[in-house]
Design a protein around this motif. Structure first.
Motif, mmCIF file in Angstrom:
data_model
loop_
_atom_site.group_PDB
_atom_site.id
_atom_site.type_symbol
_atom_site.label_atom_id
_atom_site.label_comp_id
_atom_site.label_asym_id
_atom_site.label_seq_id
_atom_site.Cartn_x
_atom_site.Cartn_y
_atom_site.Cartn_z
ATOM 1 N N ALA A 19 0.788 -1.226 0.000
ATOM 2 C CA ALA A 19 0.000 0.000 0.000
ATOM 3 C C ALA A 19 0.822 1.280 0.000
ATOM 4 N N SER A 20 2.074 1.234 0.435
ATOM 5 C CA SER A 20 2.791 2.489 0.687
ATOM 6 C C SER A 20 4.168 2.573 0.040
ATOM 7 N N LEU A 21 4.466 1.719 -0.924
ATOM 8 C CA LEU A 21 5.777 1.769 -1.571
ATOM 9 C C LEU A 21 5.861 3.013 -2.459
ATOM 10 N N THR A 22 6.968 3.748 -2.367
ATOM 11 C CA THR A 22 7.171 4.959 -3.147
ATOM 12 C C THR A 22 8.222 4.724 -4.234
ATOM 13 N N ILE A 23 8.288 5.639 -5.175
ATOM 14 C CA ILE A 23 9.287 5.528 -6.239
ATOM 15 C C ILE A 23 10.708 5.628 -5.682
ATOM 16 N N PRO A 24 11.016 6.569 -4.781
ATOM 17 C CA PRO A 24 12.377 6.588 -4.218
ATOM 18 C C PRO A 24 12.733 5.292 -3.494
ATOM 19 N N ASP A 25 11.788 4.728 -2.747
ATOM 20 C CA ASP A 25 12.072 3.466 -2.051
ATOM 21 C C ASP A 25 12.263 2.321 -3.036
ATOM 22 N N LEU A 26 11.464 2.309 -4.087
ATOM 23 C CA LEU A 26 11.637 1.281 -5.112
ATOM 24 C C LEU A 26 13.007 1.408 -5.762
ATOM 25 N N SER A 27 13.433 2.632 -6.063
ATOM 26 C CA SER A 27 14.755 2.843 -6.652
ATOM 27 C C SER A 27 15.850 2.359 -5.723
ATOM 28 N N ALA A 28 15.676 2.583 -4.422
ATOM 29 C CA ALA A 28 16.670 2.139 -3.454
ATOM 30 C C ALA A 28 16.757 0.619 -3.396
#
Length: 483
Positions: A19-28
């Motif tokens: 529910a809360s994954l962001t693009i910066p976190d995905l990139s990391a």
């Protein structure tokens, strides 16, 4: 100017909950800069929805679980044999191999979507995917096979790799049994398309910020008229982001000396107007991609009260957002090329043609225009709207597609070419300011110039420029970080 940050942190912890994954976190995660944990309640939801799917299959026909797929949807299939046969038949495995970062991003997107609870995949498959991702295992994913209605072929490769039927590209994962209700749900996703979109979009945000900083340096080198960026000039037509871009530029150049012209060429005068729609499109696409990363959109969709067949896998909104970003990003880059041309002209800079140093006939930075125009020509083919495509496949049962997959790839092409274009302008603006340092202002502009002079060779004589351009490309994330 948006101050959103898309640079990666080191060794962050990202909790996947669907529910809360962001693009910066995905990139990391994709780059290996983040460790993952799974939300326990999301895993409980996966178990509950898997049980609902198994029960629904026992009661009657469930698409892909005990029937064929596509035009074979009405044919009953032996569920015990159908799963691996379905994966094998959908595993075309052709085309270029995706790089490790894109493959890991695909794994992370698919895992997070599974945790959203709509797939009906068993917990053991979800945990096997999580273990492989956490351990750094990378599957071989071939690029071709998606049309914006699920990345069936590459995700079949991922599923077969998890099952031990295909080797991992790097690392290893524990083999998992793909059960009768796991096969179609595993591939009923556009995870590769979404991952490609997310990674490219992160670059767009960074490159737009960098291009604004570089434009300010060019403006100073060309002794532009700061009235174009004055807040009063933009208050009367306050489009989203335009006022902020103008304010950023005004802050960077307002202390410059007397301007030479009452009206500057467009390359200097319309930077806020051209950059603003690109920022707006990127902001809209960020919301779209974030929704896709956290989407429960598998067909059929398993809900608390049963199984539903639908068309949620169609990524029309994503395709439209990708088309909009590409269309708005290209003018920003063509305006950079225009400023590069202005920097070559003695009548605009008061310096030698091509900012040459050395004996008469020296070429200076002449060749950078050729490089930039080559890249622009490449990009124009990537801007063509992909959502306008049509098709009819699977015996006519599937007569439309979004082609978001092709739109995502095209945006990736643009973001891989754009840095060299922006770098060429940076290299040229910095050289002009080295030749006329009195034109430099303080604050952010001086900080950007200092970063550039530390990184770029100060030798202005004619020599190969390839290393200079590479150094300028490497500098762009640092310049983006100033805003």
């Amino acid at each position: 100017m948006s101050t959103a940050r898309y640079e990666l942190e080191t060794h962050v912890q990202v909790r996947l909950d669907g529910a809360s994954l962001t693009i910066p976190d995905l990139s990391a995660i994709a780059s290996g800069a983040a460790d993952i944990t799974l939300d326990p309640m999301a895993l409980v939801l996966v178990e509950e929805r898997h049980a609902i799917l198994v029960e629904a299959r026992a009661r009657g026909a469930v698409y892909g679980a005990n029937t064929g797929v596509g035009a074979n949807r009405h044919e009953q299939a032996d569920p015990e044999e159908h799963a691996l046969r379905l994966l094998r038949s959908h595993c075309a495995g052709v085309g270029p191999e995706e790089d490790d970062v894109t493959a890991r991003a695909t794994m992370a997107v698919r895992l997070n979507q599974i945790l959203a609870g709509g797939s009906g995949i068993s917990r053991q498959v979800a945990e096997a995917l999580a273990t492989a991702l956490a351990d750094g295992a990378v599957p071989t994913l071939h690029r071709w096979g998606g049309i914006g209605t699920a990345d069936l072929s590459p995700l079949a490769e991922l599923a077969l790799t998890l099952a031990g039927a295909r080797p991992w590209r790097h690392g290893t994962g524990r083999d998992v049994v793909i059960g009768p209700t796991d096969a179609l749900p595993m591939i009923s996703s556009s995870a590769l398309t979404v991952a490609t979109s997310a990674l490219a979009l992160a670059q767009v945000h960074s490159q737009l910020r960098a291009s604004t900083v570089v434009a300010a340096l060019s403006f100073l080198a060309l002794r532009g008229n700061p009235e174009a960026y004055d807040p009063a000039s933009h208050a009367g037509r306050a489009h989203p982001h335009q006022v902020a871009v103008a304010a950023t530029l005004h802050t960077m150049v307002s202390d410059s000396g007397p301007s030479l012209r009452i009206q500057d060429p467009f390359g200097l005068r319309v930077v806020p107007q051209v950059t603003a729609p690109a920022l707006q499109a990127a902001e809209t696409l960020t919301a779209i991609v974030t929704a896709e990363i956290n989407a429960a959109a598998e067909n059929p969709l398993v809900t608390a009260d049963g199984v539903r067949h639908h068309g949620q896998f169609h990524t029309a909104t994503l395709a439209a957002g990708l088309d909009a970003v590409r269309g708005a990003f290209l003018p920003v880059l063509s305006l950079s090329a225009a400023r590069l041309g202005l920097l070559m002209r003695p009548d605009m800079t008061g310096l030698r043609a091509f900012l040459a140093a050395g004996p008469p006939g020296s070429s200076g930075l002449m060749i950078t225009e050729y490089v930039v125009q080559d890249l622009l020509a490449e990009m124009r083919t990537a801007v063509h709207p992909t959502a306008s495509g049509t098709l009819s496949i699977s015996l006519g049962m599937e007569e439309h597609a979004s082609f978001a997959t092709q739109g995502a790839r095209s945006l990736r092409v643009m973001t891989r070419l754009a840095p060299t274009m922006i770098a060429a302008e940076l290299l040229t603006a910095v050289r002009a300011l080295r030749l006329a340092p009195d034109r430099l202002t303080g604050g952010l502009a001086r900080e950007a110039f200092h970063l550039a002079t530390e990184a770029l060779d100060g030798d202005l004589t004619d020599r190969p420029l390839d290393e200079d351009l590479k150094s300028a490309v490497d500098l762009l994330p640092s310049l983006a970080g100033l805003l």
